[in-house]
Every structure is written in C-alpha cells, then in structure tokens.
Scaffold this active site. Structure first.
Site, mmCIF file in Angstrom:
data_model
loop_
_atom_site.group_PDB
_atom_site.id
_atom_site.type_symbol
_atom_site.label_atom_id
_atom_site.label_comp_id
_atom_site.label_asym_id
_atom_site.label_seq_id
_atom_site.Cartn_x
_atom_site.Cartn_y
_atom_site.Cartn_z
ATOM 1 N N GLY A 57 0.784 -1.224 0.000
ATOM 2 C CA GLY A 57 0.000 0.000 0.000
ATOM 3 C C GLY A 57 0.814 1.270 0.000
ATOM 4 N N ALA A 58 2.107 1.171 -0.245
ATOM 5 C CA ALA A 58 2.978 2.349 -0.191
ATOM 6 C C ALA A 58 3.251 2.948 -1.561
ATOM 7 C CB ALA A 58 4.305 1.979 0.475
ATOM 8 N N ASP B 211 4.009 -1.391 -14.033
ATOM 9 C CA ASP B 211 4.553 -2.018 -12.833
ATOM 10 C C ASP B 211 5.028 -3.436 -13.110
ATOM 11 O OD1 ASP B 211 3.780 0.318 -11.685
ATOM 12 O OD2 ASP B 211 2.150 -0.532 -10.504
#
Length: 394
Positions: free
Chosen positions: A134-135, A184
């Site tokens: 979640g960063a 990603d």
C-alpha cells in the site's frame, strides 16, 4: 544474514510449515519506484520507473504425492495466520475469484495463463515479500510477476519476461479489480541493474537508461495507506478514457500540449485538467531521463516539482500532508535534486532523485515534518536492481 537471505529463509520455513516438505526452487520479482510518468501507463504513453531492492520471493515444489485431484496450493506468509493465508483450487474446474485480495492475485495468474493457452501443472507455493504493501512501490506487481514466473518455471512454459508482465497485469485487471496499466509488471519483469527503464506502454518497447553514479534514489514513505481497488484510481482511468474519446484519439498518448490547449474551450473542465496532467507528464519523461543520465540535479529539481504540482492540482491524487512534506523536501534539496509523489497516489510515497551528498538534508527535513505529523514518514535509499528471475537459495 543479508536482506535477501532472510527473505529466502522465511519463504523456505513457511513452505515447510505449510506442506511438511522442502521447496525445490525459488524465484523473485522486485518492487519498483516510478521516477516520472505517473498515471501515464494506462494512457499508453512513456514512463521511467526503476526496480528496487525489495521483492517478492516464491518458494515452490510439486503437489502432495497422495493428491488425487490436480490441485494448486498457495500460502501467503505476510497476510494473516497460516489458516487464513492458505488457498487451494482445482485446476480441472473453472478458476473462480477467492475470498480475499492475495488469493485473487494467485488465481488470476493461473486463470490468465489458461486464457493465453498455457496448461498449468499442480504445484505448491509459498510467497514472502518485503515490498511495503500500500505504499505505492508496487508490491502487487512484484507478487503477481513472481507467481507467474514460478508457475512458468515449474510447468515448463518458458515464458519471456514481457509475457510474465502481461499475465500479471491481466490477473490484476480481471481478478483483483484494479484497472492498472502494464508499467509495474514490466519493470518487475525486465529491468536492468543500475538502470531505470524507459518504457513505451503501447508497444512495450523498452530501453535501459543509466542512473548517474552521483545520484541517489530515496523513497520517503508518508505512512498514509490506500487500496487501489477502493480508491479513485479506476475513476481517474475512466476520466482519461472519457477525455480521449471527447478529443477523438485512441488514448491521451496521441495528444500534445498544443492540440490539447486548442481543444480546451470544448472540453469539460475536469476532463481537461486530467488530460493536461497526462500530456505534460509525458513531455517530462525524456528530459528527466537525460537529466538522470547526466546527473543534472538542477533540472531534476525543476521537472519533478512540476510533476508533483500537476499530480496534486490537475490529477488530484495527492493529499495535504503529502503536499506539505513535498514542499519541505523541495526547499531542503534546492537544486541538489527533485522530489515528487510516486505511485497511484491517495497515500503512499514520495521519491527524491538527488545528489548522494544531499540525502542527509532529506533525513533532516523529514525529521522536522514528523514533529507535527499524524503519520510519521520514513526514509529509505534504494538500489536499482534487475528484474524477475530464479534465486539461488544457498
């Protein structure tokens, strides 16, 4: 014991506890930080991320000898206790979504491989990672690419890195429910050590861009967390698609600033701002790559400041505490480097690309910010690493 050795040991131990035997092999895929080109990948433009030395590791081996059905078994070692973090499903039945997010990453990869015409063999896996969840450092892509590589290796599929990325992206889009682009997954699959990755998200053509040895890549974790599937991420993608349709182009990648400004009077103001961020962000990618290769910190300071303002004001994916921290860091760095929000936003991290000797100024600035912060920020310097591959367990 170094970081990776500890992670391998955790994956091995988790596999033994779950299945009662030793794993036969290990693979890994890294997280990433995007240096420039935010919210550009699903608009089919150019981006410039780099893989970082935090990763997901998958330990894997054959199914239980007594198994009568072709079952795929998985355990996620970072997500709950041993009971809630286990999953199994029949490979002869249609693959259905599971009860939670991590299961859907695994099931989605297996289902995506089937859609590409590959036959997955029964196997058992255990996944451990140290990419912060979640960063905004893409723990999900590291997870998905690592699982795809493990399945490819065990089933003898021989998938090339680009296909691993496509499989992991399809899993996120269709099973996890996040309408992410392919950036990603590609950086997790194909990166080169010591380099950033210049990626054309339409064609998947890519080039390794050297990071000047005088530079440091520092990630400042704001402590603010978000879930992409529950945030406005999918809404932003829909707004970009609506802007492209209104402007008569396939994707916002096909626009430049001149054409967009001419169309402003006829475009919804919200859609114009969304499109303006994407178009100007794409125009920053090449000069940031050049500045990074040359070690031109003053140019990086200017371009990354512009990028953060665009993400905050036009794309509205920042938050007031993040803007405040970015301003404190930019003032502390001056012309020694740049800083901006990285990742999808709504929380997560800032990234700074600066002269190595300026990293102390980042530490000092974050300490000052933390005195009044509800969520303290943390600083970490990362090394640019290569993409997914087998791991020697030692």
């Amino acid at each position: 014991m170094d970081r990776r050795s500890r992670l391998i040991a955790r994956a091995r131990q988790g596999y033994r506890l779950a299945y009662g035997v030793e794993p036969t092999r290990f693979v890994a895929a890294p997280g990433r930080v995007n240096l420039i080109g935010e919210h550009v990948d699903y608009n089919e433009g150019y981006v410039l991320p780099c893989a970082i030395d935090r990763e997901a590791i998958v330990a894997f081996g054959p199914p239980a000898q007594e198994a009568k059905q072709p079952v795929f078994e998985a355990v996620a070692l970072d997500l709950g206790d041993m009971a809630s973090a286990r999953d199994s499903f029949d490979l002869h039945a249609p693959v259905r979504p599971g009860e939670n997010n991590w299961q859907n990453h695994v099931r989605g990869v297996v289902q995506a491989l089937g859609r590409y015409g590959h036959r997955v063999k029964p196997m058992r896996i255990a996944i451990a990672g140290d990419v912060p969840i979640g960063a905004g450092l893409s723990s999900s892509a590291a997870f998905g690419v690592a699982v795809a590589l493990a399945v490819s290796e065990f089933s003898g599929l021989g998938l090339v890195p680009e296909m691993l990325a496509k499989v992991a992206q399809l899993a996120e889009n269709d099973f996890v429910g996040c309408a992410c682009g392919i950036m990603d997954q590609m950086v997790a699959a194909v990166s080169t050590e010591g380099h950033a990755l210049l990626l054309d998200c339409r064609t998947l053509q890519h080039m390794a861009i050297p990071i000047h040895p005088s530079l440091a890549i520092t990630v400042i974790d704001t402590g603010l967390r978000r879930s992409l599937t529950e945030s406005a991420f999918n809404q932003r993608r829909a707004e970009c698609e609506a802007a492209a349709a209104a402007l008569g182009v396939t994707a916002l990648r096909d626009l430049d600033s001149t054409r967009l400004l001419l169309a402003e009077p006829d475009l919804d103001p919200l859609l114009f701002r969304r499109a303006r961020h994407v178009v100007t962000e794409m125009e920053r990618v090449e000069p940031v790559g050049v500045a990074m290769a040359l070690g031109d910190t003053a140019q990086l300071a200017t371009l990354m400041r512009e990028a953060h303002a665009s993400l905050s004001e036009d794309f509205e994916v920042s938050l007031p505490p993040i803007d405040r921290l970015a301003a404190i860091l930019a003032e502390a760095l001056g012309e020694a480097g740049g800083v901006r929000l990285t990742g999808a936003g709504f929380g997560g991290c800032l990234v700074a690309v600066c002269a190595k000797e300026a990293t102390g100024a980042i530490d000092t600035a974050v300490g000052r910010y933390n005195r009044d912060a509800d969520w303290p920020a943390r600083v970490e310097v990362f090394r640019a690493v290569g993409g997914a591959g087998p791991v020697a367990a030692g």
